[in-house]
Design a protein around this motif. Sequence first.
Motif, mmCIF file in Angstrom:
data_model
loop_
_atom_site.group_PDB
_atom_site.id
_atom_site.type_symbol
_atom_site.label_atom_id
_atom_site.label_comp_id
_atom_site.label_asym_id
_atom_site.label_seq_id
_atom_site.Cartn_x
_atom_site.Cartn_y
_atom_site.Cartn_z
ATOM 1 N N LEU A 2 0.848 -1.196 0.000
ATOM 2 C CA LEU A 2 0.000 0.000 0.000
ATOM 3 C C LEU A 2 0.883 1.245 0.000
ATOM 4 N N HIS A 3 0.551 2.195 -0.871
ATOM 5 C CA HIS A 3 1.235 3.488 -0.896
ATOM 6 C C HIS A 3 0.194 4.552 -0.562
ATOM 7 N N ILE A 4 0.481 5.367 0.434
ATOM 8 C CA ILE A 4 -0.467 6.421 0.806
ATOM 9 C C ILE A 4 -0.004 7.727 0.177
ATOM 10 N N LEU A 5 -0.868 8.316 -0.643
ATOM 11 C CA LEU A 5 -0.503 9.507 -1.407
ATOM 12 C C LEU A 5 -1.277 10.712 -0.894
ATOM 13 N N THR A 6 -0.592 11.801 -0.669
ATOM 14 C CA THR A 6 -1.260 13.034 -0.263
ATOM 15 C C THR A 6 -1.660 13.792 -1.520
ATOM 16 N N CYS A 7 -2.970 13.851 -1.762
ATOM 17 C CA CYS A 7 -3.489 14.444 -2.999
ATOM 18 C C CYS A 7 -4.316 15.675 -2.620
ATOM 19 N N GLY A 8 -3.648 16.793 -2.393
ATOM 20 C CA GLY A 8 -4.346 17.997 -1.952
ATOM 21 C C GLY A 8 -4.849 17.808 -0.537
ATOM 22 N N TYR A 9 -6.151 18.061 -0.327
ATOM 23 C CA TYR A 9 -6.722 17.970 1.020
ATOM 24 C C TYR A 9 -7.199 16.560 1.370
ATOM 25 N N GLY A 10 -7.011 15.634 0.464
ATOM 26 C CA GLY A 10 -7.420 14.260 0.741
ATOM 27 C C GLY A 10 -6.259 13.309 0.520
ATOM 28 N N LEU A 11 -6.510 12.033 0.786
ATOM 29 C CA LEU A 11 -5.487 11.003 0.575
ATOM 30 C C LEU A 11 -5.952 10.040 -0.515
ATOM 31 N N GLY A 12 -4.985 9.476 -1.223
ATOM 32 C CA GLY A 12 -5.248 8.379 -2.140
ATOM 33 C C GLY A 12 -4.519 7.156 -1.598
ATOM 34 N N PHE A 13 -5.214 6.027 -1.544
ATOM 35 C CA PHE A 13 -4.605 4.792 -1.046
ATOM 36 C C PHE A 13 -4.367 3.878 -2.252
ATOM 37 N N LEU A 14 -3.118 3.782 -2.663
ATOM 38 C CA LEU A 14 -2.780 3.035 -3.872
ATOM 39 C C LEU A 14 -2.326 1.631 -3.491
ATOM 40 N N VAL A 15 -3.102 0.640 -3.926
ATOM 41 C CA VAL A 15 -2.797 -0.763 -3.632
ATOM 42 C C VAL A 15 -2.050 -1.327 -4.838
ATOM 43 N N GLU A 16 -0.833 -1.810 -4.583
ATOM 44 C CA GLU A 16 0.014 -2.340 -5.659
ATOM 45 C C GLU A 16 0.023 -3.864 -5.571
ATOM 46 N N VAL B 11 -0.565 10.846 -8.259
ATOM 47 C CA VAL B 11 -0.753 9.426 -8.578
ATOM 48 C C VAL B 11 0.163 9.045 -9.748
ATOM 49 N N PHE B 12 0.221 9.904 -10.753
ATOM 50 C CA PHE B 12 1.071 9.591 -11.914
ATOM 51 C C PHE B 12 2.546 9.526 -11.533
ATOM 52 N N GLU B 13 2.951 10.411 -10.640
ATOM 53 C CA GLU B 13 4.356 10.367 -10.200
ATOM 54 C C GLU B 13 4.672 9.037 -9.516
ATOM 55 N N LYS B 14 3.748 8.588 -8.678
ATOM 56 C CA LYS B 14 3.966 7.304 -7.985
ATOM 57 C C LYS B 14 3.968 6.153 -8.993
ATOM 58 N N MET B 15 3.067 6.204 -9.984
ATOM 59 C CA MET B 15 3.032 5.137 -10.988
ATOM 60 C C MET B 15 4.346 5.096 -11.773
ATOM 61 N N ARG B 16 4.854 6.276 -12.080
ATOM 62 C CA ARG B 16 6.131 6.339 -12.808
ATOM 63 C C ARG B 16 7.246 5.733 -11.956
ATOM 64 N N GLU B 17 7.252 6.098 -10.690
ATOM 65 C CA GLU B 17 8.267 5.583 -9.768
ATOM 66 C C GLU B 17 8.204 4.055 -9.666
ATOM 67 N N LEU B 18 6.981 3.519 -9.710
ATOM 68 C CA LEU B 18 6.806 2.067 -9.604
ATOM 69 C C LEU B 18 7.009 1.379 -10.954
ATOM 70 N N GLY B 19 7.085 2.172 -12.029
ATOM 71 C CA GLY B 19 7.218 1.601 -13.374
ATOM 72 C C GLY B 19 5.952 0.881 -13.811
ATOM 73 N N ARG B 20 4.805 1.392 -13.393
ATOM 74 C CA ARG B 20 3.530 0.726 -13.701
ATOM 75 C C ARG B 20 2.604 1.691 -14.442
ATOM 76 N N ASN B 21 1.835 1.147 -15.380
ATOM 77 C CA ASN B 21 0.829 1.980 -16.040
ATOM 78 C C ASN B 21 -0.549 1.338 -15.965
ATOM 79 N N ASP B 22 -0.692 0.339 -15.092
ATOM 80 C CA ASP B 22 -1.931 -0.445 -15.071
ATOM 81 C C ASP B 22 -2.818 -0.107 -13.869
ATOM 82 N N LEU B 23 -3.207 1.162 -13.792
ATOM 83 C CA LEU B 23 -4.207 1.547 -12.780
ATOM 84 C C LEU B 23 -5.565 1.055 -13.275
ATOM 85 N N ARG B 24 -6.081 -0.006 -12.618
ATOM 86 C CA ARG B 24 -7.275 -0.672 -13.131
ATOM 87 C C ARG B 24 -8.565 -0.126 -12.557
#
Length: 236
Positions: free
Chosen positions: A21-35, A54-67
């Motif tokens: 799980l990656h917790i992303l601070t997206c403005g005033y809310g959070l995004g919980f990205l499950v890898e 979110v895109f920065e984290k996807m790039r860092e993970l080398g993933r483009n498959d946000l389903r």
Amino acid sequence: MPKDNYPPIPLRLSNDPAASLHILTCGYGLGFLVETRAGLYLIDCGTPGHEKVVFEKMRELGRNDLRLIWITHAHYDHYGSAARLRELTIAKIGAHPLDADDMIHARSRLGSPRSYGGIYFALQPLVAFGRRLEPTPPDFTLEDGETLERFGLEATILHTPGHTPGHTSVVLGGGTAFAGDLLGGFPKPALQSLLATEWDALPASLEHLKAAKPERVFTGHRHKPVSGEELQAISW
Ligand SMILES: [Zn+2]
């Protein structure tokens, strides 16, 4: 440590013990990205204009498959970036049917405030002034007890209304849950006490989440989870 550089959190899904799980601070809310091996899944996505996090984290993970992007409820700080993320990925957006209409009409209904919850009525239009919500019709809706297994994610949706009519919590197979804004409180976790469309529905929603017996629960605005023990001790 920069706020978006927390280490990934192991999730121990039974069909993917290496999931995290990656917790992303997206403005005033959070995004919980499950890898997982099968794909990336996002639970909530913050305020409008923060899809870049979110895109920065996807790039860092080398993933483009946000389903998938599952929206716990139709509030500005939970689905704000979803429409833009869908445009630029293969992701489908899901939510409970009772919050779908607000998402279709780009609304963020705050209900009736208690305590200092009234401040959000003043703040939301100010915050939204430069970055408006976009109409975000869900691609699909799920009712209480339905799962995300057709997307390859071992997760059950719980309908936990009160904060909004279609508010949901998500329980992953390994015992980690996401409770959106059903829970709040600082520093001690508590039942939502600031904003609700139906205050009387909140206690039953809390009991519904407790009955799932999660080992830990991530709430909508904190990086630190509530332990299963702490959850069971929350009263109403
Ligand atoms: Zn909310």
